[in-house]
Each structure stands twice: as C-alpha cells, then as structure tokens.
Design an enzyme around this catalytic site. Structure first.
Site, PDB file in Angstrom:
ATOM      1  N   ASP A 761     113.043  88.478  93.078  1.00 37.22           N
ATOM      2  CA  ASP A 761     112.651  89.788  92.520  1.00 37.22           C
ATOM      3  C   ASP A 761     111.141  89.895  92.574  1.00 37.22           C
ATOM      4  OD1 ASP A 761     113.562  92.270  90.847  1.00 37.22           O
ATOM      5  OD2 ASP A 761     111.840  91.408  89.788  1.00 37.22           O
ATOM      6  N   LEU A 762     110.651  91.072  93.050  1.00 34.08           N
ATOM      7  CA  LEU A 762     109.204  91.240  93.180  1.00 34.08           C
ATOM      8  C   LEU A 762     108.588  91.520  91.812  1.00 34.08           C
ATOM      9  CD1 LEU A 762     108.969  93.452  96.400  1.00 34.08           C
ATOM     10  CD2 LEU A 762     108.628  90.979  96.210  1.00 34.08           C
ATOM     11  N   ASP A 804     113.969  96.173  94.373  1.00 35.04           N
ATOM     12  CA  ASP A 804     113.000  95.185  94.820  1.00 35.04           C
ATOM     13  C   ASP A 804     113.608  93.788  94.752  1.00 35.04           C
ATOM     14  OD1 ASP A 804     113.201  95.024  92.102  1.00 35.04           O
ATOM     15  OD2 ASP A 804     111.031  94.952  91.703  1.00 35.04           O
TER      16      ASP A 804
END
Length: 896
Positions: A761-762, A804
């Site tokens: 996950d960004l 994301d």
C-alpha cells in the site's frame, strides 16, 4: 480316175488330221489365255476384298498386298497396280491440300479447268474426279495424281466397275507408264464403304469410295503364252461392240510370209469381265505334218502309174511302197508337232494334267508337280479322286462322270499336296476323244488359288468374329436403317440398356434359368431419343460427315424413364440399305457426377471461407477465390506449395504435427491457427482439416477450410483484457490475480514447494491526489507499476487490486529471506521521488510503500488465508512507521 479319187480322199484325211492336231493345240493356248486373264480378274477382286476403304487405311493394305502376292513377277503383263479415289467437286481443293501436306509434289493432272487459284489446287469442272493416289512399282509412280475421269475410256471403265459391282475391263488404250504400246487395257474393281458390294446401282454409286486398278500390257502377256510356239500366229480382237476395231494384239508374219501356203486356223471367244475377245491362232498345214503331204505323193504316184501302166505291176508295187514310206514320215512329223505341244505344256506356269476315261492321271507337267509338291511318279497312274480332300470329292466325281466329248468345264477343287498340305485350284478342263480307241480323254489347266482362298477364308473368319464381338460386346450397339429408323440388328447390351422395345414385354426366363432380354430389333430407334431436335441434329451430322462421335442426348425408355447417353454413329451399307451403326453408352451417372461437380465448383466459387485441396503428400492442388481474398496468394502461386506457405512463426512446429496426427487418428481436426498473409501480416484462422474419401474408400486428397477470425479474436482479446487487466497501469486486476494465485497454490501443492505473497500500500498517495489532482495520482500509480515490474522476475505476477494497493506473487521465493529481500528492494525503489507533470510543470512527488509479506503454506494454505496474512502484515508495517516491510505480527514476534 483311180488316182484322182485316191488323191482327194488322202487330202481330206490329211486336212482333218492337221486341223484336229491344231485344234487341240489352239484350245490349250486359248484356255491358258482365258485362265490367265481370269487369274488377273481374281487378283483384282481379292485386292478389292482386302481393302476396308479407298482412304489411307486402304493404301496401307494395298502397299502390303502387292509384294505379298509378288504381283509384278507372278503375273506377266501387269505393268502397274494401284488405287484411285472418287473426289466430289466440292471437296477437290480440300483433298488436294491434304495430299500436298504429306506429299509436297502432288498434283492432279490433267487440270479439270482453268488455272487453279493456288499451286496444285485445280478448279472444279462440276464433275467428280477419279484421282490415282497410289501406284506401284515406283516406275509408274508418275501416275499418282492422274484424273482417270478426264479420259473417256478410263472414265467409262471406272463407271462400269462402279455400277456393276464386278471387275470391269477397258477397251484398248495406251498406258501412261513408260513402254506403253497402245495395245494395253485396264482392269478395275470398285471399292465401296462398308467393304461389301451394295445390291442396287443407286446404292453402289452412293457408297463408292474408289477403285483398285491394274494396268495390263497385252504384248508381254500374250508373248509369255507363245513361248516355244514359233510356228503359230495369234490375233486378239475385242468383239464386244458390233464393229470390232484394231486388234488388241497381233503376231503375224511367221505364217503368212508364203501367200500360197496351206494354213489351218482356229478362233475362240474369251469372256473377261463384261467384254468378249476373239483370239485366232493360225499355223502352216505343212508345219504340222512335215515334208510333202501324203496326198501330193499319191497324186504324182497315180500320174506315174498311168504313164507307165505298161511297165507292169512291179512299178505299181514300188509306187505303193513309196507312198507308205511317205505316210510314215507324215506320222513322224505329227509326232514332232505333238512334241512341240508338249514343250508348251512344260513351259507354262499353270499346272497341267491329263485324265483318262477311268479318271486316272496319265500325264502332268512340272508346274503341277511344284504346285502339289509331289513328284511325277507319284501322280501319274493315281486316280484323281485319291488326291481329293473330302470337301472336293463329290465335285470331282460329278465332273468326271458327266463329261462328254467337246465340253469345257471350270470349277474349283482342293487337292492334297505333299506333307498333307491342302492346295486350292481353279480347274479349266476340256474333254476330247483320246487316241487310239476314242475313249474320253480330259486335259486341264490348274491354277493355284490357295493364297486367294486363304485370304477369303480369313476375311470370312474375321467377319464371323466381328459378328460374335458385336453380339457379345458389353457396349450397346445397333444397326439402324436411315430411311425409317428401324433397328435392323441389335446386340444384347443394347436391348438391355434401352429396356427392350416398346411393347416388347419384360425379360423372361431362358434355358437354364438365364434371363432373356426382349430384342430391340424391329423397333424404331428414333423415339428412344427424348428430344426430336436431337434426332434431326444426329441425322444431319451422319448424312453430312458419314459419322459422328460423342453425341450427348437425353434418352427415354418405354416406361418414360429419362437418362443421358453418349452416341457414336457411322454410316454404311447393310444388306443394300443405307444404315448407321450406333454405339450407345449410358452416361447418366457421369452427367449426374458432372452436375454435382458443377454445383461443388459453384459453392467453392461463392463461399466466403478459404478452401485448399491438398494432395496426399500435403501439396496444394486447388484453391478457391476466397482463399486468395483471405491470404493474398493467387492460385498460380499457391498451387504446388506446401501449406507451410502460410505459417506465421507464432506457433511451435509441433502444433502442425499435431494437426496431421489428429487428422490421421480421428479423421478430422479443427482449431485456431495464427497464419501469415502474402503481405506478411499475421491473422487468425479458424481452420478445419479432413481427408477426402471418394465412395468411402481410401483418402485421395485432404481439404482444409479456413475462416478469418482476426477481428473477432481481437475483439475477444480486448474484452478479456478489459475484464482481467487494470486499464490505467496495464497490470492484472483483482480477477486475474485471483486466478493466478489459485494456479500458484495448485502448483505448490502438487510440487510440495513454496512461494511468497507481497501486499503493498502506498504511503502519501492521498495528499498527491488532493494537492495536484487525480492526473498526478494516475502518474504516480503508473510509475509505481513500472518500478514494481522492474523489481521482480518475468515469472512473478504484479497486480493492482485497489486504488493504491498492489499484490505481488513471488513464484520462486522458497523462504522468508528471499521474500524479505525482494520486498525491501521494492520499498527502497518506491521511496525515490517521482517526477510528475502538473499543468505543464514538473514537480516531484514523494510516496513510500508499506509491504506485508506472507509465505505459502506456513502463513496460509489457501488463497484467502494467504491474502489475509499478507494484508495483516501490511497493516503491521504501517503501524510500525510505514516505509517498511514486515511479516504478520505473530511471525515478527517469533523472529524477535
């Protein structure tokens, strides 16, 4: 007075003796001449019988016939032997051109009219030409091209032979060949189409094909008969007309040199063809008896006796003795004449024999010994019947028992020659009163006709074989009379094919249970042809050309059944009627097959799928227009090439081997193939391949059908890609990821191996979206996808499963260390600034990544369990400060 009476009596007896001797000699000579001319007549007839027609085939037969019969040596007086054809005026130019094509120096002479328009092509005079097309020996080759119709005598002889159907003899003429004397004649026999002589004059004229022509020089012919006869003159005159003309042959001067000499003469009539000749033989009476006649001696002796009467009976007795001596010398002279006659018999080429009153042979000449291949000692004294074969015994017995003095007989017999050989002879016999007792005495000239008889027998046997072949032939044949269309003769095959005749009834049982087909004979042939217009076309072609081949018509049986037939017909004379021989072949199945082929060809022409017909060795033999439209290859470039011409290189070679293996195993193969057009462009073809098995037998060809599905395939690919890939990054989406994960679990289960799952996950992505908009956020996601792909292997899967969020399947990670190394590499890569373009300005965006790690099967044995473990590990990483990678909390706790 006594002397005068004695002189008259002796003179009369002497004249009678001289005439009797000469008559016998003249009869033999006359019979020999008649027999020789009859031989020549038979030769011309035999040549005519051997010819199928007067065309090229007839020329070839005659070319073999002349040397086989040794005509120029065995038949004295024949100067030439050849063939002439009748050419209608309308065909004259075409005939001449055809002859020039094979014989450049061919010319028709004399010309029939004005100067021809082209060399060698005469102008028609409106009458048919009788053109000599063959002449033998080569010395008379100059006769080739001569038009017999331009000379009255030759034309009349040809017309007589044509109309009579027999051998015709010309009047006296001068031959065209070198050495002609003006005492020459022609023998001609007409040749008719069909090989038989028609019954009526009209039919003979209609069937005329040409003539066999023999040129005779009377001088050499007659001279050969008079060899060894120096004391005989001969005159030969044609007396057919009321006023005979110039003698045809004359040998004079030997007898008439002495105008006062006493002569004897004998005339005979000879019948040759339809002409009558008179032959007259003349000789000196003194030449027959020798020295002075006994009558002269008696006269002078009587005068002397009258003068010397007073001399006493002694002188009378001396005169008597002198007269008797003279008479004995006369008898000796008669014996010399007999010896001359015997020399003639010995010199002739004909066989000769004498038979006494009891039918026993009393004399033969050397020629007969040679003909029979028997010595004289074996023949003389043998009854003639003992030499006869069974077939001729009755004939010989009939003629021997019914002969009378002065009769002449001509007949044919078969005698047994040496070594059992059968010899056929033509006999010309004359019967007289034989010396000394006056009993019947027959002499005969015998001509060897074995070769002619054998030829006639062979022709008869050939005719019988033809009739047997006709009757038993599997091809339907019928003889149809042209006048009314009635079937004169038909074979069994024709009757069966045509369904017998209308009203003939069904087939019935014959002997032994064999089916008997009602005959077609007697029925009208024309109603069997369905279309009357076809009947008219057939008859017009036969009348115009004489024959027709390959004439296709619809036929109709009596029950109304229609069927296709191919007819061949040839016009000929049959029993005096113009007829045609019709051969008929049932082509109904062929026509249906042709129609099926036409339909198949039309289908191939119109179908939108490409079709290739391949040989058994996998070579293209035929393609349809759609093939060219799909592939770009025209037929002339494709035919002969292997189907690998279309290979694109996108598939393994093994796929094509699998195609043929499937065809051989299952009899069919179908599937999608990437192929290549002539332009080099690849396309996808839905292809099917199958063998062609005519009648269900062994395969003769293969057929491949192709349908261009490139557009459909592209649509399918687009749809599938939209369903399985992220439109923004091009990475597999959650759906495809789930499938890949399931496959990875299955492989690991089967192999007992491991793999790792990274859940990413960004960090900081939302602020970029909020600050610079979604366009900047999209750039971040795209760059992230690119960097992630750079960090893993080709066998690994990188998927975007959320806004994301990304998941990575590390297929070859067998332990946690390997998984951590890759995860750390990703963390390090993603923390680097990302260059963004925002409203045409370049800015740096900064994000980091929190990565959760899980290993199959220690952290989860199912796809869902493994994803849950990785997700938990990712949240654990965020909780620990982000920008890091961790395993699930419990694992991290154990690892310290």
């Amino acid at each position: 007075m006594i002397t005068v009476i004695a002189w008259h009596r002796e003179a009369a007896e002497e004249t009678a003796r001289n005439q009797a001797v000469f008559d016998q000699q003249a009869v033999v000579l006359g019979n020999a001449l008649q027999e020789r001319l009859s031989r020549y007549e038979g030769l011309v007839s035999a040549a005519r019988a051997a010819l199928p027609a007067a065309g090229p085939a007839g020329e070839e037969v005659l070319r073999r016939f002349v040397p086989a019969e040794d005509i120029l040596n065995r038949y004295p007086g024949i100067a030439g032997f050849g063939l002439a054809v009748m050419v209608p005026p309308a065909d004259l130019a075409r005939f001449t051109a055809a002859r020039i094509a094979v014989q450049p120096d061919f010319r028709i002479t004399p010309k029939a009219g004005a100067e021809p328009p082209a060399p060698g092509v005469p102008v028609s005079s409106g009458l048919p030409a009788y053109v000599v097309v063959q002449a033998m020996p080569p010395a008379v080759g100059g006769m080739v091209g001569y038009d017999l119709a331009t000379d009255d005598v030759r034309r009349q002889t040809a017309d007589q032979a044509r109309d009579s159907g027999r051998v015709a003899l010309s009047r006296r003429l001068t031959l065209l060949s070198p050495g002609a004397s003006g005492s020459d004649v022609l023998m001609m026999a007409a040749v008719y189409r069909g090989g038989t002589v028609p019954a009526t004059v009209e039919e003979r004229r209609a069937a005329l094909s040409g003539w066999v022509v023999a040129a005779l020089r009377m001088g050499p012919l007659a001279d050969s008969l008079l060899t060894g006869q120096p004391g005989i003159d001969m005159t030969l005159t044609d007396i057919t007309e009321a006023q005979p003309g110039i003698p045809m042959y004359e040998r004079r001067g030997l007898v008439m040199a002495d105008q006062d000499a006493v002569t004897v003469s004998r005339a005979m009539a000879l019948h040759i063809g339809e002409r009558v000749w008179e032959v007259r033989f003349t000789a000196l009476a003194g030449g027959l008896t020798g020295a002075h006649p006994a009558s002269t001696l008696i006269l002078w002796g009587g005068v002397g006796m009258s003068v010397l009467l007073w001399g006493g009976l002694g002188l009378l007795s001396a005169g008597r003795r002198m007269a008797e001596a003279r008479a004995r010398r006369s008898a000796d002279a008669l014996s010399l004449t007999e010896a001359t006659y015997r020399r003639f018999i010995a010199a002739t080429a004909e066989g000769y024999l004498e038979v006494d009153a009891d039918g026993c042979i009393i004399d033969v000449n050397d020629a007969l010994c040679r003909i029979l291949e028997r010595p004289r000692t074996e023949l003389v004294g043998t009854p003639l019947l003992d030499l006869s074969t069974n077939s001729s015994r009755a004939v010989i017995a009939h003629h021997l028992t019914r002969r009378t003095i002065g009769d002449q007989r001509c007949y044919e017999v078969t005698l047994r020659g040496g070594n059992g050989r059968r010899v056929n002879l033509r006999v010309n016999a004359t019967t007289t009163a034989g010396p000394p007792d006056g009993r019947l005495h027959s002499s005969a000239l015998m001509t060897d006709i074995t070769a002619q008889t054998r030829l006639q027998e062979q022709m008869h046997a050939a005719q019988m074989r033809l009739e047997q072949i006709f009757a038993a032939a599997p091809v339907a044949m019928a003889v149809v009379r042209l006048e009314d269309g009635v079937v004169v003769q038909a074979n069994r095959s024709a009757s069966a094919l045509f369904g017998a005749g209308a009203g003939a009834g069904p087939a019935h049982g014959g002997e032994g249970g064999e089916a008997v087909v009602p005959t077609l004979s007697g029925h009208n042939f024309f109603p069997y042809i369905a279309n009357p217009e076809d009947v008219r076309s057939l008859m017009a072609a036969v009348r115009a050309n004489g024959s027709v081949r390959g004439f296709e018509v619809r036929m109709m049986r009596p029950d109304g059944t229609l069927w296709w037939a191919m007819l061949s017909a040839a016009r000929f004379l049959h029993g005096g009627d113009l007829a045609m021989l019709v051969g008929c072949q049932n082509i109904d199945a062929v026509k249906k097959g042709q129609e099926a082929q036409k339909l198949a060809a039309a289908i191939l022409e119109s179908v939108r799928d490409g079709v290739m017909v391949l040989s058994l060795d996998h070579r293209i033999e035929q393609v349809n227009p759609a093939f060219t439209w799909i592939t770009g290859y025209p037929a002339d470039e494709a035919v002969g090439q292997p189907p690998s011409l279309l290979e694109s290189g996108r598939q393994a070679e093994s796929l094509y081997d699998a195609v043929w293996a499937g065809v051989e195993r299952a009899g069919f193969w179908s599937g999608d193939l990437w192929l290549r057009r002539r332009s080099g462009e690849a396309f996808v073809s839905s292809t099917s391949v199958a063998p062609i098995r005519p009648g269900g037998g062994a395969p003769t060809h293969y057929v491949a059908v192709m349908h261009d599905i490139t557009s459909r395939k592209e649509d399918e690919d687009r749809t599938w890609k939209l369903a399985n890939y992220d439109a923004l990054t091009g990475l597999p989406n959650r759906l495809l990821f789930a499938d890949r994960l399931s496959q990875a679990v299955g492989r690991a289960q089967r192999a007992g191996g491991r793999f790792a799952l990274l859940y990413l996950d960004l960090d900081g992505f939302k602020p970029i979206n909020d600050r610079w908009g979604h366009g900047a956020g999209d750039q971040v996601l795209q760059e992230t996808a690119t960097r992630l792909l750079a960090c893993v292997r080709g066998s690994d899967t990188v998927a975007r499963v959320g806004g994301d969020e990304f998941i990575i399947i590390l297929a070859d990670a067998q332990d946690r260390a390997t998984a951590r190394a890759v995860a750390q590499k990703i963390v390090d890569t993603l923390c680097r600034p990302i260059a963004l373009t925002v409203q045409d300005a370049q800015v740096d965006g900064a994000v980091t990544a929190s990565v959760g790690m899980a290993v199959y099967a220690v952290d989860g044995a199912t796809p869902d369990a493994l994803v849950a473990a990785a997700d938990a590990a990712m949240y654990h990483a965020k909780a620990k400060g982000k920008n890091r990678c961790t395993f699930p909390p419990d694992v991290e706790a154990l690892m310290g």
